[in-house]
Design a protein around this motif. Sequence first.
Motif, PDB file in Angstrom:
ATOM      1  N   MET A   1       6.980   9.117 -14.525  1.00 27.25           N
ATOM      2  CA  MET A   1       7.017   9.327 -13.084  1.00 27.25           C
ATOM      3  C   MET A   1       5.654   9.138 -12.421  1.00 27.25           C
ATOM      4  N   GLY A   2       4.589   9.531 -13.105  1.00 26.03           N
ATOM      5  CA  GLY A   2       3.255   9.365 -12.521  1.00 26.03           C
ATOM      6  C   GLY A   2       2.969   7.913 -12.189  1.00 26.03           C
ATOM      7  N   LEU A   3       3.252   7.031 -13.136  1.00 28.69           N
ATOM      8  CA  LEU A   3       3.014   5.604 -12.930  1.00 28.69           C
ATOM      9  C   LEU A   3       3.933   5.040 -11.857  1.00 28.69           C
ATOM     10  N   LEU A   4       5.218   5.332 -11.947  1.00 26.94           N
ATOM     11  CA  LEU A   4       6.185   4.742 -11.026  1.00 26.94           C
ATOM     12  C   LEU A   4       6.011   5.255  -9.600  1.00 26.94           C
ATOM     13  N   LEU A   5       5.708   6.544  -9.455  1.00 32.35           N
ATOM     14  CA  LEU A   5       5.502   7.106  -8.118  1.00 32.35           C
ATOM     15  C   LEU A   5       4.248   6.506  -7.479  1.00 32.35           C
ATOM     16  N   SER A   6       3.170   6.404  -8.269  1.00 28.00           N
ATOM     17  CA  SER A   6       1.931   5.815  -7.748  1.00 28.00           C
ATOM     18  C   SER A   6       2.144   4.360  -7.364  1.00 28.00           C
ATOM     19  N   MET A   7       2.880   3.628  -8.204  1.00 34.03           N
ATOM     20  CA  MET A   7       3.136   2.211  -7.931  1.00 34.03           C
ATOM     21  C   MET A   7       3.970   2.041  -6.663  1.00 34.03           C
ATOM     22  N   PHE A   8       4.998   2.871  -6.506  1.00 32.08           N
ATOM     23  CA  PHE A   8       5.849   2.787  -5.327  1.00 32.08           C
ATOM     24  C   PHE A   8       5.041   3.036  -4.056  1.00 32.08           C
ATOM     25  N   PHE A   9       4.280   4.122  -4.031  1.00 29.53           N
ATOM     26  CA  PHE A   9       3.498   4.445  -2.838  1.00 29.53           C
ATOM     27  C   PHE A   9       2.408   3.407  -2.586  1.00 29.53           C
ATOM     28  N   MET A  10       1.776   2.902  -3.668  1.00 27.17           N
ATOM     29  CA  MET A  10       0.712   1.918  -3.499  1.00 27.17           C
ATOM     30  C   MET A  10       1.247   0.637  -2.866  1.00 27.17           C
ATOM     31  N   VAL A  11       2.323   0.105  -3.403  1.00 24.23           N
ATOM     32  CA  VAL A  11       2.884  -1.133  -2.869  1.00 24.23           C
ATOM     33  C   VAL A  11       3.383  -0.917  -1.440  1.00 24.23           C
ATOM     34  N   TRP A  12       3.976   0.229  -1.189  1.00 20.82           N
ATOM     35  CA  TRP A  12       4.474   0.524   0.156  1.00 20.82           C
ATOM     36  C   TRP A  12       3.331   0.557   1.170  1.00 20.82           C
ATOM     37  N   VAL A  13       2.243   1.229   0.829  1.00 23.19           N
ATOM     38  CA  VAL A  13       1.091   1.290   1.740  1.00 23.19           C
ATOM     39  C   VAL A  13       0.451  -0.088   1.887  1.00 23.19           C
ATOM     40  N   TRP A  14       0.356  -0.840   0.780  1.00 24.98           N
ATOM     41  CA  TRP A  14      -0.112  -2.230   0.872  1.00 24.98           C
ATOM     42  C   TRP A  14       0.667  -2.975   1.946  1.00 24.98           C
ATOM     43  N   ASN A  15       1.979  -2.845   1.900  1.00 23.77           N
ATOM     44  CA  ASN A  15       2.835  -3.590   2.815  1.00 23.77           C
ATOM     45  C   ASN A  15       2.716  -3.088   4.254  1.00 23.77           C
ATOM     46  N   LEU A  16       2.632  -1.763   4.406  1.00 17.96           N
ATOM     47  CA  LEU A  16       2.549  -1.178   5.741  1.00 17.96           C
ATOM     48  C   LEU A  16       1.289  -1.577   6.482  1.00 17.96           C
ATOM     49  N   MET A  17       0.273  -2.003   5.751  1.00 21.07           N
ATOM     50  CA  MET A  17      -0.958  -2.455   6.402  1.00 21.07           C
ATOM     51  C   MET A  17      -0.671  -3.635   7.342  1.00 21.07           C
ATOM     52  N   GLY A  18       0.439  -4.313   7.131  1.00 18.68           N
ATOM     53  CA  GLY A  18       0.774  -5.461   7.957  1.00 18.68           C
ATOM     54  C   GLY A  18       1.270  -5.102   9.343  1.00 18.68           C
ATOM     55  N   VAL A  19       1.675  -3.853   9.576  1.00 16.34           N
ATOM     56  CA  VAL A  19       2.182  -3.466  10.899  1.00 16.34           C
ATOM     57  C   VAL A  19       1.333  -2.379  11.550  1.00 16.34           C
ATOM     58  N   ILE A  20       0.252  -1.982  10.910  1.00 17.88           N
ATOM     59  CA  ILE A  20      -0.644  -0.992  11.506  1.00 17.88           C
ATOM     60  C   ILE A  20      -1.564  -1.711  12.492  1.00 17.88           C
ATOM     61  N   PRO A  21      -1.590  -1.288  13.754  1.00 18.29           N
ATOM     62  CA  PRO A  21      -2.446  -1.959  14.736  1.00 18.29           C
ATOM     63  C   PRO A  21      -3.898  -2.061  14.259  1.00 18.29           C
ATOM     64  N   VAL A  22      -4.546  -3.130  14.657  1.00 17.24           N
ATOM     65  CA  VAL A  22      -5.922  -3.484  14.316  1.00 17.24           C
ATOM     66  C   VAL A  22      -6.012  -4.028  12.896  1.00 17.24           C
ATOM     67  N   LEU A  23      -5.474  -3.284  11.902  1.00 13.40           N
ATOM     68  CA  LEU A  23      -5.533  -3.757  10.512  1.00 13.40           C
ATOM     69  C   LEU A  23      -4.640  -4.994  10.358  1.00 13.40           C
ATOM     70  N   GLN A  24      -3.358  -4.824  10.561  1.00 11.64           N
ATOM     71  CA  GLN A  24      -2.371  -5.915  10.650  1.00 11.64           C
ATOM     72  C   GLN A  24      -2.537  -7.011   9.589  1.00 11.64           C
TER      73      GLN A  24
END
Length: 263
Positions: free
Chosen positions: A93-116
């Motif tokens: 779970m440690g690996l999979l949870l970290s991987m899920f959140f990491m990839v999700w945040v990576w992707n969300l950077m595309g819709v965060i204003p300024v960062l985009q």
Amino acid sequence: MSTLTLLAPGDEFTPPGLELFDAAPIVSGVAWLTKPVLLALLSSILVIGFCWSAFGNPKLVPRGVQNIGEMGYVFVRDQVARPFLGKDADRWMGLLLSMFFMVWVWNLMGVIPVLQFPVASHIAFPIVLALSVYILKIYLGVKHQGAIGYFKNMMFPPGLPKPIYVLLAPIELLSNMIIAPFTHAVRLFANMFAGHIILAFFSLVGFWFLFEKLTVFGAPLGAVGVIMTIAMTGFEMFIQFLQAFLFSMLAAMYIGNSLHAEH
């Protein structure tokens, strides 16, 4: 001449292209320090900070960040880990949870204003993550099934006529050792790459025809661009979550197949 060009007399409308992904160094002389790298580092800090706040000092009755963290944990455990790892789910779970959140945040950077900018739209990042899973998969397979047993179970599923193996064995080897890790990385990259271009296109259409070249014919097209930008942003956020889920789910499946023979 395109319709967009006709609606914008004077300068020609130029849709966004690969220049969106040009990553110039942020600091002169430091070639590796680009915007994607900086956002990847920021994503790591955010995920570490979130997990530390949620699980560093857990309370019996979860509140605030811990409550959100536990919701994420339960989702990954029930939808990602347990279906493929069974009794071994908690161990990974440690690996999979970290991987899920990491990839999700990576992707969300595309819709965060300024960062985009979605980090995974640069192929190097999905490749490194998928390669890490690939190496772990082979290591666990050899460790738990033996080198010969791992490749035998992979290439020669029991119960089939022997002549079938002449065709099936190389297909299984190619699928598991080359195609699977390749698609693991490319699926994430391609979705983030395409989504970023689509969002950039509609936002540029809205901005161009409403502010740069406002005309009687261009104004409705600009309004459509704004509406589509809002709609596609919502859709892209769903895809960003979905790709994080699929990436971690495939990682769990590969680990599970290595721990226990698939056939």
